[in-house]
Design a protein around this motif. Structure first.
Motif, PDB file in Angstrom:
ATOM      1  N   LYS A  24       0.825  -1.207   0.000  1.00 47.04           N
ATOM      2  CA  LYS A  24       0.000   0.000   0.000  1.00 47.04           C
ATOM      3  C   LYS A  24       0.863   1.262   0.000  1.00 47.04           C
ATOM      4  CE  LYS A  24      -0.587   0.326   5.045  1.00 47.04           C
ATOM      5  NZ  LYS A  24      -1.578   0.422   6.149  1.00 47.04           N
ATOM      6  N   ASP A  53       2.347   1.583  -3.523  1.00 42.38           N
ATOM      7  CA  ASP A  53       1.312   2.071  -4.438  1.00 42.38           C
ATOM      8  C   ASP A  53       1.072   3.568  -4.250  1.00 42.38           C
ATOM      9  OD1 ASP A  53       1.006  -0.427  -5.511  1.00 42.38           O
ATOM     10  OD2 ASP A  53      -0.783  -0.933  -4.344  1.00 42.38           O
ATOM     11  N   LEU A  54       1.099   4.027  -3.007  1.00 41.00           N
ATOM     12  CA  LEU A  54       0.919   5.449  -2.745  1.00 41.00           C
ATOM     13  C   LEU A  54       2.024   6.266  -3.405  1.00 41.00           C
ATOM     14  CD1 LEU A  54      -0.373   7.886  -1.375  1.00 41.00           C
ATOM     15  CD2 LEU A  54       0.886   7.288   0.719  1.00 41.00           C
ATOM     16  N   ASN A  89       1.513   6.098  -7.256  1.00 41.46           N
ATOM     17  CA  ASN A  89       0.342   6.875  -7.690  1.00 41.46           C
ATOM     18  C   ASN A  89       0.590   8.378  -7.571  1.00 41.46           C
ATOM     19  OD1 ASN A  89      -1.014   4.503  -8.220  1.00 41.46           O
ATOM     20  ND2 ASN A  89      -2.081   4.466  -6.256  1.00 41.46           N
ATOM     21  N   ARG A 116      -5.337   7.570  -5.275  1.00 45.62           N
ATOM     22  CA  ARG A 116      -5.644   6.146  -5.482  1.00 45.62           C
ATOM     23  C   ARG A 116      -6.219   5.888  -6.874  1.00 45.62           C
ATOM     24  NH1 ARG A 116      -8.980   3.443  -0.788  1.00 45.62           N
ATOM     25  NH2 ARG A 116      -8.227   1.597  -1.931  1.00 45.62           N
TER      26      ARG A 116
END
Length: 487
Positions: free
Chosen positions: A419, A422-423, A426, A465
């Motif tokens: 996570k 991904d942050l 993104n 997201r």
């Protein structure tokens, strides 16, 4: 004859002068017969090397090797040459074998490793191969003894650029290397120093070259640039030094010496050093053509900067953002996010800090990486407590997993949760779309407008997201990313 080989490392449009092999060629000039084969220009370098071996008495193939695509090209070519011409000795030099000498020497097709600065080491290696000295007397050399066992000699003290001759530019078709860029139509490259006196825990420069930096004199730098301008028509230059502005007096003198050349240029510097420069020096640099400066800001967290042994503060980075805006110089801030000490906190604080920098100076270029360590002297795991088992051969480094690690595409860092990764990824897409890099000279105006429009609401609201629409737009437009230009 000696063959110096620069394996392919980039797309043709991004090719630049192969400074590493030119530095070696400079000490061979007028004392050895040699040829340069550059995979960034030659579509079939193995065939070219083979023709030289069949035509001349080639005793050594010297290969310059950086991690990533160039390492793979070096591996493939070295393997083919060894298979076809087993009598030709092969030596690897450059960043990859300097940082990972054991892995490089484990390859059956590599006979010698030149670590760090290679000019004197290579000359002494030639003497040893000709029976004029012992291999174990050569500083900076790694090799296989008569039993095939690896031997790593002591490190070689570094010399400054002024102690070696100029690069023999006439040995290459220079016009093929002066490619268009954001800075000009005919962009050259130059290295005006070697080494780095700082000890950032994630960086491999001091692992390869020690903790010293040797600067080229401003007089010599100006003379070389003048030669590139008058003889080859260069109108811009990128300096590849790790720290181009180590001392203010040096920077000011150089600016005054090159101002008349009317070059636009890019370089790297430290925020702590330049934050103390006077307005006079900043103005002189701008007049001399300084257009963009790369700064390793690394983190928006002062505690993380201390863990990295970076030696800078977030306050100094803010100062640089303000002062570069004042003098019209574009700052290019690089961040390595996800410090192993507390990757979630580092990520949260650094993303907020980047937003702060963009508010202070919207022209700031932002480059984002995942924290990617390299082996360090006395700390072979780059401050990650043995959480990474490094590959032991070039073939392992060439695997997808380690290529992604080397290029910081997907490090698969055990301390970085999915996570959090991904942050980071993104956010990179959102901010890169909201402010597309000015360095892509091919992108049409409409593409920038489209990306800015699509990303405006996300950046304004802090919604990162699932940026699917931005991913599609970026794939369609294929906007240049500064950190991916070599792919």
């Amino acid at each position: 004859m000696i063959v110096l080989f620069n394996p392919r490392a980039t797309k043709p449009r991004n090719r630049r002068l192969p400074l590493a092999v030119l530095a070696i060629a400079a000490v061979l000039e007028d004392r050895e017969d040699y040829e340069i084969v550059d995979g960034n220009v030659d579509d079939n370098p193995v065939a070219s090397i083979s023709r030289l071996i069949e035509q001349y008495d080639v005793e050594l193939l010297g290969v310059s090797v950086m991690p990533g695509p160039q390492m793979v090209a070096a591996m493939d070519a070295s393997r083919e040459i060894r298979r076809a011409y087993p009598h030709v000795k092969i030596v690897w030099g450059g960043y990859f074998p300097s940082v990972y000498p054991d892995a490089a020497l484990n390859a059956k097709y590599v006979d010698y490793i030149v670590r760090g600065q290679g000019e004197d080491t290579l000359l002494e290696l030639l003497d040893a191969m000709r029976g004029k000295r012992a291999f174990d007397s050569i500083l900076g050399l790694s090799y296989k003894d008569i039993f095939g066992l690896p031997r790593n000699n002591a490190e070689r003290p570094m010399k400054g650029p002024d102690e070696f001759p100029w690069s023999p530019f006439h040995r290459l078709p220079v016009e093929k290397y002066l490619r268009p860029s954001f800075f000009g139509k005919r962009t050259a490259v130059h290295h005006a120093s070697i080494g780095c006196p700082f000890n950032c825990s994630f960086c491999g420069v001091h692992a390869a070259y020690g903790n010293k930096e040797r600067m080229e004199s401003p007089e010599r730098t100006a003379a070389i640039l003048s030669h590139l301008v008058t003889e080859y028509g260069a109108d811009s230059v990128q300096f590849y030094d790790m720290n181009f502005f180590l001392r203010e007096d040096h920077a000011l003198e150089l600016a005054k010496r090159i101002e008349h050349l009317n070059l636009r240029w890019w370089c790297e510097a430290r925020v702590d050093v330049m934050s103390r420069y006077s307005d006079e020096t900043f103005a002189a640099l701008k007049r001399a053509g300084c257009t963009m400066i790369f700064f390793g800001a690394e983190s928006g967290s002062d505690w993380a900067l201390k863990e990295m042994k970076k030696g800078i503060s977030t306050e100094q980075t803010v100062t640089i953002a303000e002062r570069t805006k004042q003098f019209g110089i574009i700052p290019e801030f690089s961040f390595v996010i996800g410090n192993p000490g507390d990757p979630e906190r580092d990520t949260r604080e650094t993303l907020a800090f980047i937003r702060k920098l963009k508010k202070i100076n919207p022209d700031s270029e932002i480059i984002i990486y995942h924290y990617t360590p390299v082996p360090q002297p006395g700390d072979m795991y780059g401050n990650v407590d043995g959480q990474i088992a490094w590959p032991s051969t070039p073939a392992e480094w060439a695997s997808k997993r380690w290529m992604d690690f080397t290029l910081r595409i997907d490090t698969q860092a055990p301390w970085l949760q999915r996570k959090t990764k991904d942050l980071i990824d993104n956010f990179e897409i959102v901010i890169g779309s909201r402010w597309p890099t000015v360095q892509d000279i091919r992108a049409p105006k409409w593409s920038r407008i489209l990306l800015k429009t699509l990303s405006a609401w996300r950046y304004a609201l802090g919604v990162y997201r699932f940026p699917v629409e931005l991913q599609w737009a970026n794939e369609f437009i294929s906007l240049r990313k500064p950190k991916r230009e070599s792919l």
